[in-house]
Design a protein around this motif. Structure first.
Motif, PDB file in Angstrom:
ATOM      1  N   PHE A 176      -6.046  -2.919  11.704  1.00  0.00           N
ATOM      2  CA  PHE A 176      -7.215  -4.222  11.203  1.00  0.00           C
ATOM      3  C   PHE A 176      -7.879  -5.080  12.154  1.00  0.00           C
ATOM      4  O   PHE A 176      -8.321  -5.849  11.911  1.00  0.00           O
ATOM      5  N   SER A 221       2.312  -9.827  -3.046  1.00  0.00           N
ATOM      6  CA  SER A 221       1.132 -10.719  -2.970  1.00  0.00           C
ATOM      7  C   SER A 221       1.204 -12.121  -3.505  1.00  0.00           C
ATOM      8  O   SER A 221       0.756 -13.043  -2.907  1.00  0.00           O
ATOM      9  N   LEU A 244      -4.972  -3.342  -1.075  1.00  0.00           N
ATOM     10  CA  LEU A 244      -4.189  -3.898  -2.292  1.00  0.00           C
ATOM     11  C   LEU A 244      -3.614  -5.183  -2.318  1.00  0.00           C
ATOM     12  O   LEU A 244      -3.714  -5.815  -3.550  1.00  0.00           O
ATOM     13  N   ILE A 245      -3.191  -5.733  -1.155  1.00  0.00           N
ATOM     14  CA  ILE A 245      -2.670  -7.076  -1.262  1.00  0.00           C
ATOM     15  C   ILE A 245      -3.927  -7.905  -1.661  1.00  0.00           C
ATOM     16  O   ILE A 245      -3.838  -8.988  -2.311  1.00  0.00           O
ATOM     17  N   LEU A 270       4.493  -4.504  -5.283  1.00  0.00           N
ATOM     18  CA  LEU A 270       3.166  -5.213  -4.710  1.00  0.00           C
ATOM     19  C   LEU A 270       2.868  -6.673  -5.454  1.00  0.00           C
ATOM     20  O   LEU A 270       2.280  -7.474  -4.390  1.00  0.00           O
ATOM     21  N   ILE A 309       5.198  -2.378   2.200  1.00  0.00           N
ATOM     22  CA  ILE A 309       4.429  -2.101   1.231  1.00  0.00           C
ATOM     23  C   ILE A 309       4.919  -0.811   0.615  1.00  0.00           C
ATOM     24  O   ILE A 309       5.506   0.199   1.477  1.00  0.00           O
ATOM     25  N   ILE A 346       2.996  -5.416   5.917  1.00  0.00           N
ATOM     26  CA  ILE A 346       2.830  -4.283   5.731  1.00  0.00           C
ATOM     27  C   ILE A 346       3.965  -3.167   5.839  1.00  0.00           C
ATOM     28  O   ILE A 346       3.997  -2.102   5.152  1.00  0.00           O
ATOM     29  N   VAL A 351      -0.498 -10.624   6.264  1.00  0.00           N
ATOM     30  CA  VAL A 351      -1.030  -9.262   5.660  1.00  0.00           C
ATOM     31  C   VAL A 351      -0.005  -8.155   6.738  1.00  0.00           C
ATOM     32  O   VAL A 351       0.611  -7.209   6.162  1.00  0.00           O
ATOM     33  N   GLY A 390      -2.862  -0.460   2.315  1.00  0.00           N
ATOM     34  CA  GLY A 390      -2.397  -1.644   2.303  1.00  0.00           C
ATOM     35  C   GLY A 390      -2.957  -3.087   2.100  1.00  0.00           C
ATOM     36  O   GLY A 390      -2.924  -3.881   0.910  1.00  0.00           O
ATOM     37  N   PHE A 391      -4.030  -3.132   2.928  1.00  0.00           N
ATOM     38  CA  PHE A 391      -4.777  -4.157   2.853  1.00  0.00           C
ATOM     39  C   PHE A 391      -5.773  -4.717   1.562  1.00  0.00           C
ATOM     40  O   PHE A 391      -5.602  -5.542   1.070  1.00  0.00           O
TER      41      PHE A 391
END
Lengths: 258, 155
Positions: free
Chosen positions: B26, B138, A211-212, B134, B95, B92, B88, A208-209
Motif C-alpha cells: 500500500f 472495520s 474490503l475494510i 470483516l 483478515i 491485515i 489498515v 483487504g484494503f
C-alpha cells in the motif's frame, strides 16, 4: 472575505484536484469529503458541497451567493498511502494559512507517487505468506514452498499491473501460478501437510484494503461507495478462486474442498 | 505459563511480517512502517491471547481492532497522518482471506459438480465467518470516529 470569479474558479479547481488525488489512491470516502471541504474553506470559500461516487467526484463551491461546480473522473491508480499523507499535510498547512491557492496547487502538482523497491516488496510478501502458513500450522517445508509460490505470484502481479492489465485477469493469473507451484509441493509430498501451502500462498491476493474501506464507508453513511468497493473486492476474490480452481483441475491436486 | 508466553511471542513475531509486507504494497511511507509492525504484532498476539481464553474469534477481533483504532488515533494525532495509514496495515494479518477463498471455491465447485450438502455447508459457514470477522474488524477500527469524533476531522 470576498472572492473574484476567477479566484473562486481557481479555488474550486484546487480543491477538486486534492479530492481527485485522494480518490485515485484509495482513501476512504469520509477522508475525501472532509479534506476537500477543508481545503476549500481554508482557501476562502463560504461553503463546499461535494458528491463522491465510485468513479467521479462533483464539487460545488459557494462564495457570496455564487456557485461554481466542476466534475472530475477518478481512475483507480492503485492504493498509495504516501500520496494520502501528503495531501493531508498540504490540507493542514493550508488551514494554518501557510499556503495560498497558488502554493497549494503547485504542491499538489509536484506530488509523485512513491513506490517501495519492488524486489524488497516481493521478498516481504513472500515472507508474509510464509508467516500465514505458520499460522495455519504448517511445518518448515510448507513455509518455504509458500515463500517461493507467493514471491513468484507477486512478481507476476507487479509485472501485469505495470503493463496496465485488467485487475481481474491479473489476480486470476497470479492465483493460478501460486497454486500450480504449491501443487508440486503436494505431488512431491513436501513435509507433513503440504496442502497448507496451497491455502497460504494465495493470501497475497486478498483485497483487504477495499474490503475494510467498504465496510467503513457504509458505516459512515457512504452506502453507494461502500457497495461499489464491496462488489469490486468480491469480484477480485471470485477471479482468484477461478484461478485456483483452474490450476487444481489442470494439475489434478485438490487442497481446498476435500 | 512460560509456554503461553513463548507462543504469544512467536505469534507476535510472525504477525509483524505480513503487516509490514502489506503496508509496503500500500506504499506506506518508510518511517511509518515501524508503527505498522508494532500494530500488527500487538493486535494479532492479543487476539491469540483472547482466543486462548475462549473468546469467540469475531468478538476477539472486534476487541483488538477497537484497541487498534484508539492506538491509531493517538499515533495519527501525534504525526498528523490519516489513521488508515497505520490501522489498515496493522489488521491485515487478521483478515479472513482463507475463509473467503474457501467459500468462493466451494461456490465454483457447486457449479461444476452439482449441489451437495457438504459443499453448501462450506459456502455458508466460511462465507458467514468472513462477513462477521470483516465487519468486526472495520467496526472496531471505526469506533473512535463513530463514538468520539462523530463527523469532525481527526487531524
Amino acid at each position: 472575505m470576498s472572492l473574484s470569479k476567477e479566484e473562486q474558479t481557481e479555488l474550486t479547481r484546487v480543491a477538486v484536484f486534492a479530492g481527485q488525488i485522494l480518490h485515485q489512491h484509495g482513501a476512504e470516502s469520509r477522508l475525501i469529503e472532509q479534506t476537500t471541504q477543508r481545503i476549500g474553506l481554508a482557501l476562502g470559500a463560504d461553503n463546499i458541497e461535494l458528491s463522491v461516487s465510485p468513479d467521479a467526484i462533483v464539487i460545488t463551491s459557494l462564495s457570496d451567493g455564487h456557485c461554481v461546480t466542476t466534475t472530475r473522473r477518478c481512475f483507480d491508480r492503485g492504493i498509495n498511502m504516501q500520496m494520502v499523507c501528503e495531501v493531508q499535510r498540504i490540507c493542514v498547512m493550508a488551514e494554518k494559512q501557510l499556503l495560498d491557492a497558488r502554493d497549494v496547487k503547485k504542491r499538489l502538482k509536484r506530488l509523485t507517487p512513491f513506490k517501495h523497491n519492488r524486489w524488497l516488496v516481493v521478498l516481504m510478501i513472500g515472507f508474509s505468506c510464509a508467516s500465514f502458513s505458520h499460522f495455519f500450522g504448517g511445518d518448515r517445508a510448507a513455509y518455504w514452498v509458500t515463500f517461493v509460490a507467493a514471491a513468484v505470484a507477486m512478481i507476476l502481479r507487479q509485472e501485469l499491473a505495470h503493463r496496465h492489465h485488467n485487475p481481474f485477469v491479473n489476480f486470476a493469473a497470479a492465483a493460478f501460478v501460486a497454486t500450480t507451484i504449491t501443487s508440486f509441493g503436494v505431488i512431491f509430498e513436501a513435509g507433513e501437510n503440504p496442502q497448507i501451502a496451497m491455502a497460504a500462498s494465495v493470501l497475497l491476493l486478498v483485497p483487504g484494503f477495499p474490503l475494510i474501506n467498504s465496510v467503513s464507508d457504509m458505516l459512515k453513511g457512504h452506502i453507494n461507495m461502500g457497495i461499489a468497493r464491496w462488489v469490486f473486492a468480491t469480484l477480485l476474490a471470485i477471479s482468484v478462486s477461478i484461478g485456483i480452481v483452474a490450476s487444481m483441475t489442470l494439475v489434478g491436486v485438490s487442497g481446498w474442498t476435500s | 505459563m512460560i509456554e503461553l508466553l513463548y507462543l504469544l511471542l512467536q505469534d507476535a513475531w510472525f504477525a509483524w511480517i505480513p503487516a509490514v509486507g502489506f503496508a509496503m504494497v500500500f506504499n506506506v511511507p518508510s518511517r511509518m512502517l515501524i508503527y505498522c509492525a508494532i500494530g500488527g504484532a500487538l493486535t494479532h498476539s492479543s487476539r491469540f491471547l483472547l482466543m486462548h481464553y475462549g473468546v469467540p474469534i469475531e468478538w476477539a477481533t472486534f476487541i483488538v481492532s477497537a484497541n487498534m483504532g484508539f492506538l491509531g488515533l493517538y499515533w495519527s494525532r501525534k504525526h498528523l497522518i490519516p489513521r488508515p495509514v497505520f490501522t489498515v496495515a496493522s489488521v491485515i494479518p487478521m483478515i479472513p482471506g482463507s475463509y473467503a477463498f474457501t467459500a468462493m471455491i466451494a461456490l465454483v465447485e457447486i457449479n461444476t459438480t452439482g449441489y451437495s450438502l457438504a459443499l453448501m455447508q462450506l459456502v455458508m459457514e466460511n462465507g458467514l465467518r468472513t462477513l462477521f470477522i470483516l465487519t468486526a474488524l472495520s467496526f472496531g477500527l471505526a469506533l473512535p470516529s463513530i463514538l468520539i469524533y462523530r463527523g469532525r476531522p481527526i487531524v
